[in-house]
Design an enzyme around this catalytic site. Sequence first.
Site, mmCIF file in Angstrom:
data_model
loop_
_atom_site.group_PDB
_atom_site.id
_atom_site.type_symbol
_atom_site.label_atom_id
_atom_site.label_comp_id
_atom_site.label_asym_id
_atom_site.label_seq_id
_atom_site.Cartn_x
_atom_site.Cartn_y
_atom_site.Cartn_z
ATOM 1 N N HIS A 280 0.853 -1.184 0.000
ATOM 2 C CA HIS A 280 0.000 0.000 0.000
ATOM 3 C C HIS A 280 0.889 1.235 0.000
ATOM 4 O O HIS A 280 2.123 1.159 0.157
ATOM 5 C CB HIS A 280 -0.964 0.019 1.186
ATOM 6 C CG HIS A 280 -0.329 -0.116 2.539
ATOM 7 N ND1 HIS A 280 0.363 0.902 3.155
ATOM 8 C CD2 HIS A 280 -0.304 -1.163 3.407
ATOM 9 C CE1 HIS A 280 0.781 0.508 4.342
ATOM 10 N NE2 HIS A 280 0.390 -0.758 4.522
ATOM 11 N N CYS A 299 3.069 -4.802 6.455
ATOM 12 C CA CYS A 299 2.950 -4.725 4.998
ATOM 13 C C CYS A 299 4.198 -4.116 4.368
ATOM 14 O O CYS A 299 5.050 -3.567 5.047
ATOM 15 C CB CYS A 299 1.740 -3.875 4.615
ATOM 16 S SG CYS A 299 0.174 -4.702 4.873
#
Length: 323
Positions: A280, A299
């Site tokens: 992201h 992430c």
Amino acid sequence: MSSSPLRCLAVMWALGLLLSPGAQATPTADVFEAWLHPSTPPADGFEPLPAPSRAPAGSEVRALAHGRVVAVDAQAQSLTLEHLFYENHELLRIRAEYAPLAERKLSPGDTVKRGQGLGRVAPKGRLSVTLHGGKLLSDTEARSFLQARARLPQPAQEPVLLLVSHNDYAMRLYTRGQEMARVEVGFGQAEGRKQVRGDNRTPMGMYHVVQKHRGTFTGPYAEYYGGHWIRLNYPNTWDADRGLAEGLITREVRNRIARAWAERKPTEGSTRLGSGIGFHGWVGPWTREETGGRLSWGCVVMHTPDIAALYEKIPVGAMVVLF
């Protein structure tokens, strides 16, 4: 970030066999090229171990897999091949010794293809094929090893491949082995390889893109997506194997994860292994100097302009390897 978006987590499970990293076979400063384009073509799978009774004297002996000749012993009438292969995020190697061989057709340094003839079983000989991977594998271990690797991934042939280097804080995008882009990335706030849900670590492993979203996000941390989300099917088979060994999941759950991962589908995200791993953007501009590259809950974080530019080039089903 999946059903548990606030915990962007991951896991790495190392191969249990004593095998050497194959990337060391190609000395180079470029770890991406060493991993993806080694000097010896990686195996796309292994043939079953031939039974001596089915290989009488004079019969042709064929290579178990793509590889390279590393030794020829005229006195022992043996020939040894080294095979590179991908296992999760690692490029590994194992050696196969064939003996006794007469009419050998190859010399050290020659490359061979899977099924290629190596020579013939020596007169009055009894074929022996042994595997060495840090240790000599027993006949049972060798057969199990080969059976489990009848088919192997070929990352350089993937239509779209993302390689992410933890050490270099970098990601490269490839199309059938050709580099198309390279960008800087950041990782989870905690260093090391992920072990359990909530440890804020980023995984190492081979995964696939299973979900994408671009636009508006909701929730208290919505702005941290940077308007983009590319989810991976973490945990994978090796994560599940570790989870089973440590009592984190059951055999049934392990098998479900393995099947879904092999089909490039989402895997179970409700176990103690965690879930919600992907790429992201970020809430705003960031630098490694200011953040140390440690930003997320596990992430892979991209600069928002980079993920915006690459988003359409990364399809669902694309292979992603974090190493």
